[in-house]
Motif scaffolding. Structure first.
Motif, PDB file in Angstrom:
ATOM      1  N   VAL A  13       0.751  -1.269  -0.148  1.00  0.00           N
ATOM      2  CA  VAL A  13      -0.091  -0.002  -0.038  1.00  0.00           C
ATOM      3  C   VAL A  13       0.716   1.291  -0.204  1.00  0.00           C
ATOM      4  O   VAL A  13       0.409   2.208  -0.833  1.00  0.00           O
ATOM      5  N   ALA A  14       1.971   1.179   0.789  1.00  0.00           N
ATOM      6  CA  ALA A  14       2.894   2.337   1.146  1.00  0.00           C
ATOM      7  C   ALA A  14       3.459   2.739  -0.308  1.00  0.00           C
ATOM      8  O   ALA A  14       3.651   3.613  -0.662  1.00  0.00           O
TER       9      ALA A  14
ATOM     10  N   ILE B  90       1.068   4.102  -2.956  1.00  0.00           N
ATOM     11  CA  ILE B  90       0.694   5.647  -2.903  1.00  0.00           C
ATOM     12  C   ILE B  90       1.733   6.337  -3.090  1.00  0.00           C
ATOM     13  O   ILE B  90       1.869   7.671  -3.814  1.00  0.00           O
TER      14      ILE B  90
ATOM     15  N   VAL C  30       2.218   7.092  -6.769  1.00  0.00           N
ATOM     16  CA  VAL C  30       1.160   8.208  -7.292  1.00  0.00           C
ATOM     17  C   VAL C  30       1.573   9.322  -6.906  1.00  0.00           C
ATOM     18  O   VAL C  30       1.512  10.532  -7.630  1.00  0.00           O
ATOM     19  N   LEU C  31       1.884   9.704  -5.448  1.00  0.00           N
ATOM     20  CA  LEU C  31       2.497  11.009  -5.366  1.00  0.00           C
ATOM     21  C   LEU C  31       3.705  11.473  -5.924  1.00  0.00           C
ATOM     22  O   LEU C  31       3.528  12.610  -6.384  1.00  0.00           O
TER      23      LEU C  31
ATOM     24  N   GLY D 280       5.692  11.533  -0.846  1.00  0.00           N
ATOM     25  CA  GLY D 280       5.952  10.250  -1.555  1.00  0.00           C
ATOM     26  C   GLY D 280       7.109   9.952  -1.143  1.00  0.00           C
ATOM     27  O   GLY D 280       7.633   8.574  -1.232  1.00  0.00           O
TER      28      GLY D 280
ATOM     29  N   LEU E 107       6.901   7.865   2.037  1.00  0.00           N
ATOM     30  CA  LEU E 107       6.208   6.638   1.890  1.00  0.00           C
ATOM     31  C   LEU E 107       7.128   5.518   1.060  1.00  0.00           C
ATOM     32  O   LEU E 107       6.761   4.345   1.237  1.00  0.00           O
TER      33      LEU E 107
ATOM     34  N   SER F 251       7.881   2.026   2.611  1.00  0.00           N
ATOM     35  CA  SER F 251       7.602   0.835   1.934  1.00  0.00           C
ATOM     36  C   SER F 251       8.846  -0.195   1.946  1.00  0.00           C
ATOM     37  O   SER F 251       8.502  -1.312   2.382  1.00  0.00           O
TER      38      SER F 251
END
Length: 206
Positions: free
Chosen positions: A102-103, A106, A109-110, A144, A147, A151
């Motif tokens: 999930v991390a 995201i 995407v960021l 970003g 994250l 991750s």
């Protein structure tokens, strides 16, 4: 102190994943530092003039390394479906692995969004007749990057919490039959055969 093969494998995975995560985070923070800021944009002839910035390239590089970290972690776990197939998975490792997925999603995407917005040029006139130029909002690159590093950390934690493989006993214990009182020693001598003694010699009877 000699390390076992399993310990060397864990250390190698942690080192590679940590390096990839640090590169992802470092390039993401560099994109945040070099992004185009509103104070750097000026208006000339009703047009927004932007300075050159490496934030676009840095954001893409950060996203690419985040994806590479994700692929490396998944392959080390045995594929994307490792949580369903790996016999060494534990509930904690499964949870950490999902959170790492999930991390990373995201983060990618960021980072790509921030890179695209940073490269966007132009503006619009507000209700008061002032020209407003487009700039990426602060903190998107940094979020970003955080994250992406998170991750990698969660992936390392998930790998460490895997249960160690079960060891097979190379020397099985010998089975000793119980209750040998009714066992004929001549037919079934067992693991400890009775000792043989020579017949005793008796003097001839008178």
């Amino acid at each position: 102190m000699h390390l076992t093969k399993m310990e060397n494998k864990v250390l190698g995975f942690c080192a590679i994943a940590a390096v990839l995560g640090v590169i992802s985070a470092a390039t993401g923070f560099a994109g945040e530092a070099t992004r185009v800021k509103a104070s750097e944009v000026f208006i000339y002839d009703d047009s927004c003039v932007y300075p050159s910035s490496p934030a676009l390239a840095l954001g893409i590089v950060s996203a690419v390394f985040t994806i590479i970290t994700r692929i490396y972690t998944s392959v080390s776990f045995g594929g994307a479906g490792c949580c369903r197939t790996d016999p060494n998975s534990t509930p904690i490792s499964k949870l950490l692995f999902v959170l790492s997925w999930v991390a990373s999603v995201i983060a990618v995407v960021l980072l790509l969004t921030a890179a695209g917005l940073n490269n966007r040029q132009g503006g619009e006139v507000d209700a008061y007749g002032y020209m407003t130029c487009y700039v990426v909002k602060p903190g998107i690159f940094a979020a970003g990057a955080i994250l992406a590093l998170l991750s990698a950390v969660l992936g390392i934690a998930a790998y460490i919490t895997l249960a160690p493989p079960s060891q097979t006993n190379t020397y099985p214990a010998a089975a000793i039959p119980m209750g040998t009182a009714n066992v004929d020693p001549e037919k079934n001598p067992g693991p400890f055969p009775p000792q043989q003694y020579p017949p005793q010699q008796y003097p001839p009877q008178q």
